[in-house]
Design a protein around this motif. Sequence first.
Motif, PDB file in Angstrom:
ATOM      1  N   GLU A   6     -19.997 -33.109 -20.658  1.00 35.15           N
ATOM      2  CA  GLU A   6     -18.743 -33.583 -21.254  1.00 35.15           C
ATOM      3  C   GLU A   6     -17.710 -32.468 -21.374  1.00 35.15           C
ATOM      4  OE1 GLU A   6     -19.525 -35.385 -25.067  1.00 35.15           O
ATOM      5  OE2 GLU A   6     -20.910 -33.819 -25.643  1.00 35.15           O
TER       6      GLU A   6
ATOM      7  N   ARG B 169      -8.044 -37.172 -27.091  1.00 32.06           N
ATOM      8  CA  ARG B 169      -8.445 -38.583 -27.018  1.00 32.06           C
ATOM      9  C   ARG B 169      -8.036 -39.374 -28.259  1.00 32.06           C
ATOM     10  NH1 ARG B 169     -15.109 -38.060 -27.376  1.00 32.06           N
ATOM     11  NH2 ARG B 169     -15.213 -40.040 -28.403  1.00 32.06           N
TER      12      ARG B 169
ATOM     13  N   ARG C 253     -29.304 -38.320 -29.186  1.00 33.88           N
ATOM     14  CA  ARG C 253     -28.453 -37.142 -29.048  1.00 33.88           C
ATOM     15  C   ARG C 253     -28.494 -36.364 -30.354  1.00 33.88           C
ATOM     16  NH1 ARG C 253     -22.179 -37.887 -27.930  1.00 33.88           N
ATOM     17  NH2 ARG C 253     -22.103 -38.612 -30.083  1.00 33.88           N
TER      18      ARG C 253
ATOM     19  N   ASP D  31     -23.750 -34.385 -33.328  1.00 39.45           N
ATOM     20  CA  ASP D  31     -22.447 -34.097 -32.703  1.00 39.45           C
ATOM     21  C   ASP D  31     -21.357 -34.240 -33.774  1.00 39.45           C
ATOM     22  OD1 ASP D  31     -20.347 -33.658 -30.994  1.00 39.45           O
ATOM     23  OD2 ASP D  31     -20.506 -35.558 -29.940  1.00 39.45           O
TER      24      ASP D  31
ATOM     25  N   ARG E 236     -17.941 -27.424 -33.510  1.00 37.40           N
ATOM     26  CA  ARG E 236     -18.516 -28.764 -33.519  1.00 37.40           C
ATOM     27  C   ARG E 236     -19.845 -28.811 -32.770  1.00 37.40           C
ATOM     28  NH1 ARG E 236     -15.533 -32.788 -29.276  1.00 37.40           N
ATOM     29  NH2 ARG E 236     -17.466 -33.849 -29.714  1.00 37.40           N
TER      30      ARG E 236
ATOM     31  N   ASP F  16     -15.169 -37.258 -23.697  1.00 36.61           N
ATOM     32  CA  ASP F  16     -14.765 -35.869 -23.881  1.00 36.61           C
ATOM     33  C   ASP F  16     -14.424 -35.198 -22.555  1.00 36.61           C
ATOM     34  OD1 ASP F  16     -14.658 -35.285 -26.648  1.00 36.61           O
ATOM     35  OD2 ASP F  16     -16.831 -35.510 -26.743  1.00 36.61           O
TER      36      ASP F  16
HETATM   37 MG    MG Z   1     -18.532 -36.616 -26.613  1.00 38.23          MG
END
Ligand code: MG
Length: 539
Positions: free
Chosen positions: A430, A464, A331, A334, A357, A454
């Motif tokens: 997400e 969260r 990925r 992030d 982000r 997410d």
């Molecule tokens: Mg995430």
Amino acid sequence: MVTLYGESVYKDICIGKLSYYGGKESTVTQYQIEDSDSEIANYKEASQKAVEQLKMLYDKAIREVGEDSAAIFEAHRMMLEDSEYQKAIETLISTEKVNAAYAISVTGKKFAKMFQNMDNDYMRERAVDVQDVSDRLIKTLSNETLDGNKFDEPVIIAARDLTPSDTLQFPKEKLLGFMLEQGSANSHTAILARSMGIPALISVQTLCMEKYDGHQAILDGENSVVYIDPDEETFSEYEKKVAELSKKKKKLQSLKGKETITRSGRKIRLYANAGNLMDVDNAVENDAEGIGLFRSEFLYLENSDFPTEEQQFEAYKQVLEKMGDRQVIIRTLDIGADKKTDYFKLDDEENPAMGYRALRICLTRPEIFKTQLRALYRAGCYGNLAIMIPMVISLEEIQMVREIILQVQQELKQEGKPYKENVELGIMIETPAAALISDKLAKEVDFFSIGTNDLSQYTMAIDRQNQNLQHFFNPHHEAVFKLIEMSIQAIHNEGKWVGICGELGADFDVTQKLIEMGIDEFSVSPGILLEMRKKIRES
Ligand code: MG
Ligand code: PEP
């Protein structure tokens, strides 16, 4: 019976005798010397010996806990050979005419303080390392060996703190677990505990570890608690728990090499989530069929500055090589929200989870994104790579990503650098936005991976990170499942595949439901892979 609580860094249970380890609390006395040249020569000789020890430790660590964890000993060796550090010691010996051990001790403390005063968490934690290096040097100078062999039975170490070399030098077969008064989840000692697979608690709330030396204890990493001098009832309860746990672990081993297939004969991909090379080793050990989510931002978080293209290339290449021909989904960055690091210089925001982000940073600071993509496409030559983009909300974003990828590939071609041309490109689902337009997004990418951590927070509007809202949080909320189902159908309509890499994928209560909805891949933490295979085979 005394009950102490701490923070668990590895979830397992052990029962054994506590042994207090005072490790690095050696006292150094100061005295005047006459011949500073010969004292400097003594120091240099000890330093050389310590360098050799560290090289041996590095090799031992590579064999026992993998390259990632071994790196700390290489870093320690470099600290010993650092010219500033060496100069500071030699100057003290020659100008103050003090003994070498004292000069090392003073210099070690000075450097440790310097690290402690730094802004960055990672750098602050290096204070322990410089102290460790100085300690080793002093002990080498006085021919005092670090004593990990004094235990003739397996023990649970109780200490104020442990250095990485303390931890590694304890013979593995004699170390049941450890509990520390200090420590942080980010420290290398915690990392080593995880890689060695031993239960460990840090930040244990007690005023004096020493008084428990020799006492019987139960260390429960599952519930972050330690019982000292357990009463009979607790003891027999835990004896049963440990026996059950080990029986369960043994039984699961028989699933290695077995297919991940449902009762009705549907083949499911069983992949692992990973954040570093140690996790990848764990994934291989537990028979992962691929890496479904490699959180590349951990590489950035571990660094005090942007990791270079070469650093990233090496890291991705190693992950790919370890996995052989199995698929590795990396990925892209992030960073942001809860995953912040100083050198990105991100502003404080009112709503960081909904803020600047992940992809939003990559698209507005393309120099960062391009460096990562160059490293990824180059590393692609060494295995079965796929790339996944986090936090997507629109088609335009995918188009922008594809344009940057084209630029990167053209540049690599012009420079004559080898790279993999055809790499699967997927996105994470997400955000509710992505799920709701998944029919359109599905035409533009090769696969989806559903990030329920997410997706749930954005769907229910429940942060969260906020413990106080747990009461309102329903991990099985109907709305989340609707969005998941919608996304699965959308990608299947295009003849493509979809996985789940959020924590909901590891929730055995919904495995059957997710399979029925059509999920093709589960990506879970390495430690539960075999249990997951069992669950899928029973579904
Ligand atoms: Mg995430
Ligand atoms: C998710 O959001 O479900 C996910 C897997 O990503 P992370 O937990 O890293 O945000």
